[in-house]
Motif scaffolding. Structure first.
Motif, short mmCIF file in Angstrom:
data_model
loop_
_atom_site.label_atom_id
_atom_site.label_comp_id
_atom_site.label_asym_id
_atom_site.label_seq_id
_atom_site.Cartn_x
_atom_site.Cartn_y
_atom_site.Cartn_z
N UNK A 1 0.79 -1.06 -0.04
CA UNK A 1 0.06 0.03 0.00
C UNK A 1 0.94 1.22 -0.02
N UNK A 2 0.50 2.27 -0.68
CA UNK A 2 1.13 3.43 -1.01
C UNK A 2 1.27 4.12 0.35
N UNK A 3 2.53 4.44 0.90
CA UNK A 3 2.70 5.20 1.95
C UNK A 3 2.97 4.25 3.35
N UNK A 4 2.74 3.10 3.11
CA UNK A 4 2.90 2.15 4.20
C UNK A 4 4.16 1.02 4.20
N UNK A 5 4.62 0.68 5.16
CA UNK A 5 5.55 -0.35 5.26
C UNK A 5 4.81 -1.59 5.26
N UNK A 6 5.49 -2.83 4.99
CA UNK A 6 5.01 -4.13 4.67
C UNK A 6 5.74 -4.84 6.06
N UNK A 7 4.65 -5.33 6.75
CA UNK A 7 4.93 -6.45 7.70
C UNK A 7 5.19 -7.79 7.42
N UNK A 8 6.03 -8.46 7.50
CA UNK A 8 6.48 -9.66 6.95
C UNK A 8 5.45 -10.76 7.87
N UNK A 9 4.42 -11.14 7.53
CA UNK A 9 3.77 -12.01 8.13
C UNK A 9 3.50 -13.28 7.52
N UNK A 10 4.18 -14.52 7.86
CA UNK A 10 4.31 -15.62 7.22
C UNK A 10 2.76 -16.27 7.15
N UNK A 11 1.78 -15.94 7.94
CA UNK A 11 0.24 -16.48 7.89
C UNK A 11 -0.23 -15.78 6.64
N UNK A 12 -0.05 -14.64 6.13
CA UNK A 12 -0.48 -14.10 5.05
C UNK A 12 0.22 -14.75 3.84
N UNK A 13 1.50 -14.79 3.95
CA UNK A 13 2.18 -15.72 2.75
C UNK A 13 1.45 -17.35 2.56
N UNK A 14 1.25 -17.80 3.73
CA UNK A 14 0.55 -19.12 3.72
C UNK A 14 -0.76 -19.06 3.17
N UNK A 15 -1.58 -18.12 3.44
CA UNK A 15 -2.95 -17.68 2.79
C UNK A 15 -2.90 -17.72 1.36
N UNK A 16 -1.71 -17.00 0.75
CA UNK A 16 -1.77 -16.79 -0.67
C UNK A 16 -1.27 -17.97 -1.27
N UNK A 17 -0.69 -19.00 -0.48
CA UNK A 17 -0.36 -20.29 -1.05
C UNK A 17 -1.66 -21.28 -1.10
N UNK A 18 -2.51 -20.94 0.00
CA UNK A 18 -3.70 -21.38 -0.20
C UNK A 18 -4.70 -21.05 -1.14
N UNK A 19 -4.38 -20.03 -1.78
CA UNK A 19 -5.24 -19.46 -2.79
C UNK A 19 -4.74 -19.84 -3.93
N UNK A 20 -3.44 -20.32 -4.36
CA UNK A 20 -2.89 -21.02 -5.55
C UNK A 20 -3.43 -22.32 -5.36
N UNK A 21 -3.67 -22.95 -4.23
CA UNK A 21 -4.09 -24.32 -4.16
C UNK A 21 -5.64 -24.31 -4.53
N UNK A 22 -6.37 -23.41 -4.11
CA UNK A 22 -7.81 -23.30 -4.46
C UNK A 22 -7.90 -23.19 -5.85
N UNK A 23 -7.10 -22.27 -6.46
CA UNK A 23 -7.32 -22.14 -8.07
C UNK A 23 -6.94 -23.40 -8.77
N UNK A 24 -5.78 -24.03 -8.32
CA UNK A 24 -5.47 -25.50 -9.00
C UNK A 24 -6.59 -26.42 -8.69
N UNK A 25 -7.28 -26.55 -7.76
CA UNK A 25 -8.47 -27.36 -7.65
C UNK A 25 -9.64 -26.96 -8.21
N UNK A 26 -9.77 -25.70 -8.58
CA UNK A 26 -10.84 -25.34 -9.58
C UNK A 26 -10.55 -25.61 -10.97
N UNK A 27 -9.29 -25.63 -11.41
CA UNK A 27 -8.87 -25.84 -12.72
C UNK A 27 -9.18 -27.56 -12.87
N UNK A 28 -8.77 -28.12 -11.80
CA UNK A 28 -8.92 -29.75 -11.96
C UNK A 28 -10.32 -30.01 -12.12
N UNK A 29 -11.49 -29.14 -11.33
CA UNK A 29 -12.45 -29.57 -11.33
C UNK A 29 -13.02 -29.30 -12.83
#
Length: 399
Positions: A77-105
Motif C-alpha cells: 500500500x502506498x505510504x505504508x511499510x510491509x509487515x512480514x507475516x508468514x500467515x499471510x504468505x501461507x494464505x496466498x499459498x492456499x489461494x494458489x491451491x484453491x485455483x489449482x483445484x478449481x482448474x482440476x474440476x
C-alpha cells in the motif's frame, strides 16, 4: 576546498549521465515508484543483530515463489511499510491451491481453453452473472494498475478468484454440468462449459503478473494453445457484457444461502441436517427468484421450501430484502440448552469487550504502550464487539 573521492565519483557519474541524456535526447525514467520498507511481523526494522531477518529463499521453499510474490504485491500500500507475516504468505499459498483445484474440476467436467477474447453468449443467470463479475474485476484491476495501486489490483483478483469463481460459481454450475461419470449434455451445459473456460482464462491472464508460475502451468494444461500465457492478450473490460438483472438475482441467492448457513452454524445445527424453511412477506420479485433458484437453495443451504408461515417461536428467522425465511428448530436442537449456551457466550464476549474498552480508554496505556500493542487491543475490541452482536442476533432469532 577539499574534494573527497566520493565527490569526484559523483561528479563524474553525473557528468556522464548528462552527456548520455543529451545523446538520447530523453530522460531515462518518467515515473519513479517508491515502495515501503519490509519490516518484521511486529513492525520493527529487520536487523541481523536482533535476529528478526527473514530468508526469502526459505519462504519460497516453504510456500512457493508465487505465494511470496503475491504477498508482496497485496501488502504494498502506498505510504505504508510491509509487515512480514508468514500467515499471510501461507494464505496466498492456499489461494494458489484453491485455483489449482478449481482448474482440476474444470478439466474433469469437460471445460477447456477458451477460443475467444470476448465473453461467450449466455442465457443462464449464473453465467451472465459471472461474466459481469469478470468484467468488473478487469475494470478494478485496470484502474488500480493505472494508479500504481498494486495492492488494490492484487486484492481485486484475490476476491474475484477465491469468492466469486472458485467458491460460488463452481458450486452453482455443478448441477448444470452433471456428474463426472455422467456429464450433462445440451445447450445449458455447453453454454456453461464455454463460459467457465472463458472466465478461467481471464482469471489466469489477470493473475499472471502476480503469480507467473502456477498460471503458466494451468494455462498450458487447459487445452491446446497457439501461444504462451506471457504473450496472451489482456482482458477487455467491455461494460456491455454486464447484466444488472442477473447480478441482482445471483447476489440475492448468495446472500440468502450465506445467511441461512450462518444462522445454522451459530445455532450448532449439523451441516448434514435438512431443514424445512417457510417464507413470509415475499414480494413478486422474490417469489420469482424462489421458483427459479429453488434447486440451488435446497442444495447449497440444505433446506426444503415449505408452504405456510411456519411457527412463531422455536425457530430461527433470516431476513433477506423484504422476505423473512423461518427455519423451525423444534426437534432439530435443544432450544433451552441453546439459549443457555448463547447467553453464556454473549456474557463472556461482552466482558472481554468491556475490559478492552477500559484499557483503550486509559490514556496512560495508549500513550506508553507500543503502537502494535495498542493496535492489537483495538482489533481485539472490534472482534469481541462484533462477536457479542452476532451472538445476540442469534439468540433473538430463537424467539
Amino acid at each position: 576546498m577539499l574534494i573527497s573521492g566520493f565527490d569526484i565519483l559523483f561528479f563524474w557519474d553525473a557528468r556522464m549521465m548528462m552527456q548520455g541524456l543529451h545523446f538520447m535526447k530523453d530522460v531515462p525514467f518518467r515515473t519513479l515508484y517508491l515502495h515501503g520498507l519490509v519490516r518484521a511481523a511486529d513492525g520493527s526494522k529487520m536487523s541481523k543483530s536482533k535476529g528478526n531477518t527473514v530468508d526469502p529463499l526459505g519462504l519460497i521453499d516453504q510456500y512457493g515463489a508465487d505465494a511470496l510474490r503475491f504477498f508482496m504485491a497485496a501488502m504494498e500500500s502506498q505510504g505504508r511499510d510491509i509487515k512480514m507475516d508468514e500467515k499471510r504468505v501461507e494464505g496466498y499459498r492456499n489461494f494458489a491451491t484453491k485455483l489449482w483445484n478449481a482448474a482440476r474440476f474444470c478439466q474433469s467436467n469437460g471445460i477447456v481453453a477458451s477460443t475467444t477474447l470476448e465473453a461467450p453468449k449466455a442465457d443462464l443467470a449464473v453465467n451472465r452473472w459471472i461474466i459481469a463479475e469478470t468484467i468488473q474485476a478487469v475494470q478494478a484491476v485496470d484502474l488500480a494498475l493505472a494508479d500504481y495501486r498494486f495492492d488494490g489490483a492484487a486484492n481485486a483478483i484475490y476476491q474475484f478468484g477465491w469468492s466469486r469463481f472458485c467458491d460460488w460459481y463452481i458450486e452453482l454450475i455443478k448441477p448444470v454440468l452433471g456428474q463426472m461419470d455422467a456429464p450433462a449434455t445440451g445447450p445449458e451445459a455447453d453454454e456453461t462449459r464455454a463460459v467457465a473456460g472463458w472466465v478461467l482464462d481471464q482469471l489466469l491472464v489477470l493473475l499472471h503478473p502476480f503469480m507467473p508460475f502456477i498460471t503458466e502451468e494451468l494455462w498450458s494444461k487447459m487445452g491446446p494453445r497457439d501461444h504462451d500465457l506471457i504473450v496472451a492478450k489482456w482482458p477487455m473490460a467491455d461494460a456491455r457484457a454486464i447484466d444488472p438483472e442477473a447480478a441482482k438475482e445471483v447476489d440475492w441467492l448468495i446472500r440468502l444461502v450465506s445467511e441461512v448457513r450462518a444462522a445454522r452454524n451459530e445455532l450448532g445445527v449439523s451441516p448434514g441436517v435438512r431443514m424445512p424453511v417457510h417464507v413470509r412477506d415475499a414480494g413478486p420479485d422474490t417469489q420469482g427468484r424462489l421458483a427459479r433458484q429453488s434447486a440451488a437453495i435446497a442444495r447449497l443451504a440444505r433446506v426444503d421450501l415449505t408452504e405456510g408461515d411456519g411457527p412463531a417461536g422455536g425457530a430461527v428467522q433470516v431476513v433477506v430484502d423484504e422476505a423473512t425465511f423461518v427455519l423451525p428448530l423444534e426437534g432439530v436442537i435443544d432450544l433451552d440448552a441453546e439459549r443457555a449456551r448463547l447467553t453464556k457466550a454473549i456474557a463472556a464476549a461482552e466482558k472481554e469487550r468491556d475490559a478492552l474498552a477500559g484499557r483503550l480508554g486509559n490514556a496512560s496505556f495508549v500513550e506508553r504502550a507500543k503502537p502494535e500493542a495498542v493496535e492489537k487491543a483495538r482489533a481485539d475490541h472490534a472482534d469481541k464487539a462484533a462477536e457479542a452482536e452476532r451472538l445476540g442476533a442469534a439468540l433473538s432469532r430463537l424467539g
